[in-house]
Design an enzyme around this catalytic site. Sequence first.
Site, PDB file in Angstrom:
ATOM      1  N   GLU A  71       0.820  -1.209   0.000  1.00 55.23           N
ATOM      2  CA  GLU A  71       0.000   0.000   0.000  1.00 55.23           C
ATOM      3  C   GLU A  71       0.853   1.259   0.000  1.00 55.23           C
ATOM      4  O   GLU A  71       0.514   2.261  -0.639  1.00 55.23           O
ATOM      5  CB  GLU A  71      -0.935   0.004   1.217  1.00 55.23           C
TER       6      GLU A  71
ATOM      7  N   ALA B  51      11.538 -37.222  -7.442  1.00 48.39           N
ATOM      8  CA  ALA B  51      11.864 -37.495  -8.845  1.00 48.39           C
ATOM      9  C   ALA B  51      11.824 -38.999  -9.037  1.00 48.39           C
ATOM     10  O   ALA B  51      12.387 -39.751  -8.235  1.00 48.39           O
ATOM     11  CB  ALA B  51      13.245 -36.943  -9.197  1.00 48.39           C
TER      12      ALA B  51
ATOM     13  N   ARG C 260      12.284 -24.433  -4.460  1.00 41.40           N
ATOM     14  CA  ARG C 260      13.105 -24.252  -3.260  1.00 41.40           C
ATOM     15  C   ARG C 260      13.094 -22.787  -2.824  1.00 41.40           C
ATOM     16  O   ARG C 260      12.932 -22.471  -1.651  1.00 41.40           O
ATOM     17  CB  ARG C 260      14.548 -24.682  -3.524  1.00 41.40           C
TER      18      ARG C 260
ATOM     19  N   ARG D 197      20.403 -22.576  -6.040  1.00 42.79           N
ATOM     20  CA  ARG D 197      21.366 -22.036  -6.983  1.00 42.79           C
ATOM     21  C   ARG D 197      20.820 -20.732  -7.561  1.00 42.79           C
ATOM     22  O   ARG D 197      19.647 -20.410  -7.402  1.00 42.79           O
ATOM     23  CB  ARG D 197      21.631 -23.043  -8.109  1.00 42.79           C
TER      24      ARG D 197
ATOM     25  N   GLU E  58      12.937 -32.570   0.515  1.00 43.16           N
ATOM     26  CA  GLU E  58      13.687 -33.415  -0.422  1.00 43.16           C
ATOM     27  C   GLU E  58      14.387 -34.472   0.413  1.00 43.16           C
ATOM     28  O   GLU E  58      15.403 -34.191   1.062  1.00 43.16           O
ATOM     29  CB  GLU E  58      14.687 -32.591  -1.234  1.00 43.16           C
TER      30      GLU E  58
ATOM     31  N   MET F 187      11.477 -43.111   3.109  1.00 45.75           N
ATOM     32  CA  MET F 187      10.991 -43.360   4.468  1.00 45.75           C
ATOM     33  C   MET F 187      10.454 -42.088   5.116  1.00 45.75           C
ATOM     34  O   MET F 187       9.353 -42.074   5.670  1.00 45.75           O
ATOM     35  CB  MET F 187      12.104 -43.978   5.319  1.00 45.75           C
TER      36      MET F 187
ATOM     37  N   CYS G 282       9.617 -39.253   3.567  1.00 47.77           N
ATOM     38  CA  CYS G 282       8.485 -38.769   2.775  1.00 47.77           C
ATOM     39  C   CYS G 282       7.232 -39.600   3.042  1.00 47.77           C
ATOM     40  O   CYS G 282       6.126 -39.070   3.166  1.00 47.77           O
ATOM     41  CB  CYS G 282       8.839 -38.793   1.292  1.00 47.77           C
TER      42      CYS G 282
ATOM     43  N   ALA H  11       6.620 -41.288   5.826  1.00 49.60           N
ATOM     44  CA  ALA H  11       6.164 -41.013   7.190  1.00 49.60           C
ATOM     45  C   ALA H  11       5.385 -39.707   7.247  1.00 49.60           C
ATOM     46  O   ALA H  11       4.343 -39.618   7.923  1.00 49.60           O
ATOM     47  CB  ALA H  11       7.369 -40.961   8.130  1.00 49.60           C
TER      48      ALA H  11
END
Length: 359
Positions: free
Chosen positions: A46, A148, A178, A201, A290, A294, A296, A298
Site C-alpha cells: 500500500e 523425482a 526451493r 542455486r 527433499e 521413508m 516422505c 512417514a
Amino acid sequence: MAQALRLAERGLYTTQPNPRVGCVIANGERVLGQGWHQRAGEPHAEVFALREAGEQARGATAYVTLEPCAHWGRTPPCADALVAAGVARVVIAAEDPFPQVDGHGVAKLRAAGIEVETGLMRDAARELNIGFFSRIERKRPWVRVKLAMSLDGRTALANGASVWITGDAARADVQRWRARSSAILSASGTVLADNPRLTVRALSSEGNEPVAFTPPMRVVLDRHLRTPAGSHVLDGHVQTLLLHEANASATDERFARVERVVVDEKNGGLYLHAVMRLLAERGCNEVHVEAGPMLCGALFTEGLVDELLIYVAPVLLGDSARPLLGLPTLTDMADRWQLQVLDQRQVGQDWRIRLRPQA
C-alpha cells in the site's frame, strides 16, 4: 485485482515470513499507483502504491490482495496510510488471519468512513500465500514434498544411486520451488547418501536477468547426530537447523556453524508434528521436502503432506530399484490414498505433476 495479484507474485521469493501482497490505486479504469511488498521489514504494498499515486489517491479506490495491517510492527499500519491518503473505497481480496490484523484493518477503514469490500479473487489471493495462511490458521507450515521418479515409479537404484534421474530443465525448475520456500527439509540418511547442499542455486528470469531470493533455512532431521564432518549442510553458508533426540550428543566441532534443537520422539523417530510446530513458530510458511522414501512416506502417513511435486523421467530403473514412498501395505482398495492433480506439464524431457491429497 488481477493486476494487484500479479504485482504480489513479484515478491514470491523474497517476502517470507511475510505474505506476498500487491496493491493498485485506481480511479475507474485509470491506474494511479501500484506496488508490492518486496521484503520483510520494508514498506508494504500500500505504501508503494500511495507514493506513486500521490494526491490523486484522494477519492480513489485501492485494490489490495490482503487486508491492510492495523498495527505497528517493523512498519507503520497500512490502514492508517490509506485513511490519511483519503481513499474513498478499499477492495480486499482476502482477510488477514494474523491476530493483530484479523478484522482490525477492515474495522479501522470503515470507522474512517471508507467503503470496504472483501472477497474479490479471494481464492487466488489465498493460493498465492498458501503457506502464510497455513502457518497462521493451522499452526504448521504448508508442506510440499518433491520427488523425482522413473516411469516405473522408482527413485533410486537398489544401491542408493539416484543422481541424476531427471534432466537439467527439471532440476532448474526445482530451484524455483526451493526459493519460494521458507525451509528445505531433509534427513540424515539423505545427507549420508548424497551429501546435498540443500540450497538454491542462482535464479534467472526468462530474459536471463538475475532474480533475487531470500535463502531458505536448511532443516535436517538427524535423530542421532550422524551427519559427518565435511557435509555440505554443516558449512554455515545459510541458516541451518539440526533436529535431534534428547539423548544425542556430540563434543566435536562438527556443528559449530549450525543450530541444534532437541525434538520429542514418537514411534522410534522424531515426532514429525512437533517438527512442524517448531518450524511454524520460527516463521516458516512453506517447507520444501527433499528426502528419501521413508521420511516422505512417514510425513504422508502422518497427514503432514499438503502437496506432492513429482518429476517423472522417461527412464526405467527396474523392480529392484527403490520405491517412491515408504507407505504401509494396503489390503483393501477402499483404503488407498486419493490424490487430486493440480497441473501437469513437460519440463525439458521430463514431466512435472503437482498433486494434493484429498480429504
